[in-house]
Design a protein around this motif. Structure first.
Motif, PDB file in Angstrom:
ATOM      1  N   UNK A  57      71.980  98.108  33.085  1.00 59.15           N
ATOM      2  CA  UNK A  57      70.686  98.739  33.027  1.00 59.15           C
ATOM      3  C   UNK A  57      69.814  99.061  34.479  1.00 59.15           C
ATOM      4  N   UNK A  58      69.769  97.974  35.220  1.00 55.86           N
ATOM      5  CA  UNK A  58      69.629  98.060  36.695  1.00 55.86           C
ATOM      6  C   UNK A  58      70.492  99.047  37.493  1.00 55.86           C
ATOM      7  N   UNK A  59      71.851  99.095  37.195  1.00 55.92           N
ATOM      8  CA  UNK A  59      72.399 100.228  37.670  1.00 55.92           C
ATOM      9  C   UNK A  59      71.895 101.670  37.544  1.00 55.92           C
ATOM     10  N   UNK A  60      71.666 101.723  36.173  1.00 54.98           N
ATOM     11  CA  UNK A  60      71.244 102.954  35.535  1.00 54.98           C
ATOM     12  C   UNK A  60      69.846 103.538  36.078  1.00 54.98           C
ATOM     13  N   UNK A  61      69.010 102.388  36.114  1.00 53.56           N
ATOM     14  CA  UNK A  61      67.655 102.686  36.693  1.00 53.56           C
ATOM     15  C   UNK A  61      67.826 103.428  38.159  1.00 53.56           C
ATOM     16  N   UNK A  62      68.570 102.624  38.999  1.00 58.94           N
ATOM     17  CA  UNK A  62      68.693 102.917  40.477  1.00 58.94           C
ATOM     18  C   UNK A  62      69.127 104.412  40.597  1.00 58.94           C
ATOM     19  N   UNK A  63      70.110 104.846  39.713  1.00 57.54           N
ATOM     20  CA  UNK A  63      70.982 106.041  39.953  1.00 57.54           C
ATOM     21  C   UNK A  63      69.957 107.022  39.460  1.00 57.54           C
ATOM     22  N   UNK A  64      68.994 106.803  38.420  1.00 56.67           N
ATOM     23  CA  UNK A  64      67.996 107.782  37.873  1.00 56.67           C
ATOM     24  C   UNK A  64      67.017 108.015  38.856  1.00 56.67           C
ATOM     25  N   UNK A  65      66.648 106.843  39.539  1.00 60.57           N
ATOM     26  CA  UNK A  65      65.493 107.108  40.369  1.00 60.57           C
ATOM     27  C   UNK A  65      65.979 107.817  41.635  1.00 60.57           C
TER      28      UNK A  65
ATOM     29  N   UNK B 135      64.650  98.102  45.826  1.00 64.09           N
ATOM     30  CA  UNK B 135      64.697  96.911  45.056  1.00 64.09           C
ATOM     31  C   UNK B 135      63.666  96.827  44.157  1.00 64.09           C
ATOM     32  N   UNK B 136      62.528  96.602  44.833  1.00 67.83           N
ATOM     33  CA  UNK B 136      61.193  96.276  44.039  1.00 67.83           C
ATOM     34  C   UNK B 136      60.911  97.577  43.025  1.00 67.83           C
ATOM     35  N   UNK B 137      61.155  98.784  43.327  1.00 67.70           N
ATOM     36  CA  UNK B 137      60.904  99.708  42.366  1.00 67.70           C
ATOM     37  C   UNK B 137      61.662  99.473  41.493  1.00 67.70           C
ATOM     38  N   UNK B 138      63.091  99.439  41.431  1.00 63.44           N
ATOM     39  CA  UNK B 138      64.217  99.366  40.449  1.00 63.44           C
ATOM     40  C   UNK B 138      63.726  97.992  39.637  1.00 63.44           C
ATOM     41  N   UNK B 139      63.471  96.836  40.283  1.00 63.51           N
ATOM     42  CA  UNK B 139      63.313  95.821  39.208  1.00 63.51           C
ATOM     43  C   UNK B 139      62.048  95.843  38.509  1.00 63.51           C
ATOM     44  N   UNK B 140      60.986  96.513  39.061  1.00 60.27           N
ATOM     45  CA  UNK B 140      59.678  96.838  38.366  1.00 60.27           C
ATOM     46  C   UNK B 140      60.075  97.569  37.196  1.00 60.27           C
ATOM     47  N   UNK B 141      60.779  98.526  37.273  1.00 63.15           N
ATOM     48  CA  UNK B 141      61.059  99.158  36.127  1.00 63.15           C
ATOM     49  C   UNK B 141      61.754  98.466  35.089  1.00 63.15           C
ATOM     50  N   UNK B 142      62.711  97.765  35.589  1.00 64.29           N
ATOM     51  CA  UNK B 142      63.641  96.933  34.607  1.00 64.29           C
ATOM     52  C   UNK B 142      62.885  95.914  33.840  1.00 64.29           C
ATOM     53  N   UNK B 143      61.880  95.395  34.662  1.00 60.52           N
ATOM     54  CA  UNK B 143      60.821  94.327  33.931  1.00 60.52           C
ATOM     55  C   UNK B 143      60.152  94.963  32.858  1.00 60.52           C
ATOM     56  N   UNK B 144      59.568  96.228  33.147  1.00 60.91           N
ATOM     57  CA  UNK B 144      58.827  96.822  32.051  1.00 60.91           C
ATOM     58  C   UNK B 144      59.611  97.413  30.894  1.00 60.91           C
TER      59      UNK B 144
END
Length: 346
Positions: free
Chosen positions: A242-250, A316-325
């Motif tokens: 999920x983290x990998x996918x969020x980063x690619x999408x962003x 990193x902060x942006x990716x992890x923020x979205x992951x948490x939410x």
């Protein structure tokens, strides 16, 4: 063969539980909106308050401790302190304090996000500040909590899930790293949580506090240039994906700086000892977000503000923020990530 089959089953189960987010082609509008809610001024401010020598028992340590508590309370979180004393090499008896900020403290289950806030003791370098280790992770956790907490209130009907923001004390060894001279705070908190048993509100099920943690995401060694984060545990593979996918999408949405991907879709079977060890031994699922190989400034005087790479920190902060939410947003029922990894060398 048995391990491989089990891994495949777990990945598919978690894939279903997270409503296809692992392979989502495009982030939904609410996630993209949250990605734009940056507060870089706060991130830098928080780091400036933490980026001081903070060896356990020092005045800097107390200042950082007070700052973390004040910040967490200002976000409307319930703050709990786990204070205890233990003998350590060189210093003798020391008082340690784990700090836990709780969102939805009466929830049945929790996503735990953690890092350590003490800095390492070097007798010949009293000014060591431990920027990547772990001032930056502390600042990221505070920034994530500050930004997403008001938005989580919109989905608070998901009363079965809360968030624990855990700031461990005493991760660093005072002399030589060993099972006894390391992770003082996490060892104490894991034991305490395993011994406290209560009934859940939703199902009236009798569970220990540690068994109410769905996953522990541990942040460490963040903020160096070209950091890489791999998956270490098969039962949390879907979460790492999920983290990998969020980063690619962003990246596709031009929401990230530069072209360096930090989250890799690769698995490492190397066990990196850290604050998760006492929780892993009690079968808590772990998402270990530590840069490997270790950045070159690890445990060196160069681990300071001058050698931080701010684009990597902000990304990193942006990716992890979205992951948490997203974890909270799609969480309609409790998910069992627990799985005994028989190959784990811990």
């Amino acid at each position: 063969m048995a391990i491989a089959k089990t891994n495949l089953f777990l990945s598919f189960s978690l894939f279903l539980a997270f409503n296809n987010f692992v392979t989502l082609a495009k982030l939904p509008d609410y996630a993209l909106s949250l990605a734009k809610l940056n507060d870089d001024n706060h991130l830098e401010y928080a780091l400036s308050k933490i980026l001081i020598p903070r060896v356990v028992g020092s005045s800097g340590h107390r200042k950082v401790q007070d700052f973390l508590i004040s910040e967490l309370e200002s976000y409307g979180l319930t703050v709990e302190l786990d204070r205890f004393s233990e003998r350590a090499p060189i210093f003798g008896n020391l008082t340690f304090t784990n700090i836990i900020g709780k969102y939805n403290p009466n929830a049945d289950e929790f996503l735990a996000i953690a890092c350590h806030y003490d800095s390492k003791y070097f007798p010949n370098n009293p000014n060591f500040v431990g920027a990547i280790d772990s001032a930056v992770p502390c600042a990221i956790m505070l920034n994530v909590a500050k930004i997403i907490t008001p938005h989580l209130s919109k989905i608070k009907q998901k009363s079965n899930l809360g968030i624990l923001y855990i700031f461990f004390d005493g991760e660093e060894a005072f002399k030589d790293w060993s099972n006894k001279d390391s992770v003082y705070g996490s060892r104490h908190l894991a034991k305490k949580m395993s011994e406290k048993v209560t009934a859940t509100q939703g199902t009236n099920e009798i569970k220990s506090d540690i068994d109410r943690i769905e996953v522990l995401a541990l942040l460490d060694l963040i903020g160096a240039r070209n950091s890489k984060f791999r998956n270490f545990f098969p039962n949390t593979e879907a979460l790492h994906s999920l983290l990998v996918n969020i980063e690619r999408n962003l990246f596709d949405e031009k929401q990230l700086e530069g072209k360096n991907f930090q989250f890799l879709a690769s698995y490492s079977d190397n066990f990196v000892d850290d604050d998760h060890r006492p929780f892993l031994r009690r079968d808590v699922p772990i998402l270990h977000l530590i840069s490997t190989p270790f950045p070159k400034q690890w445990h060196k005087p160069s681990d300071n503000a001058a050698n931080l790479h701010w684009p990597s920190i902000r990304n990193f902060n942006k990716v992890f923020r979205l992951f948490t939410y997203i974890f909270v947003f799609v969480h309609d029922e409790n998910v069992n990530f627990r799985f005994k990894n028989l190959n784990a060398n811990w």
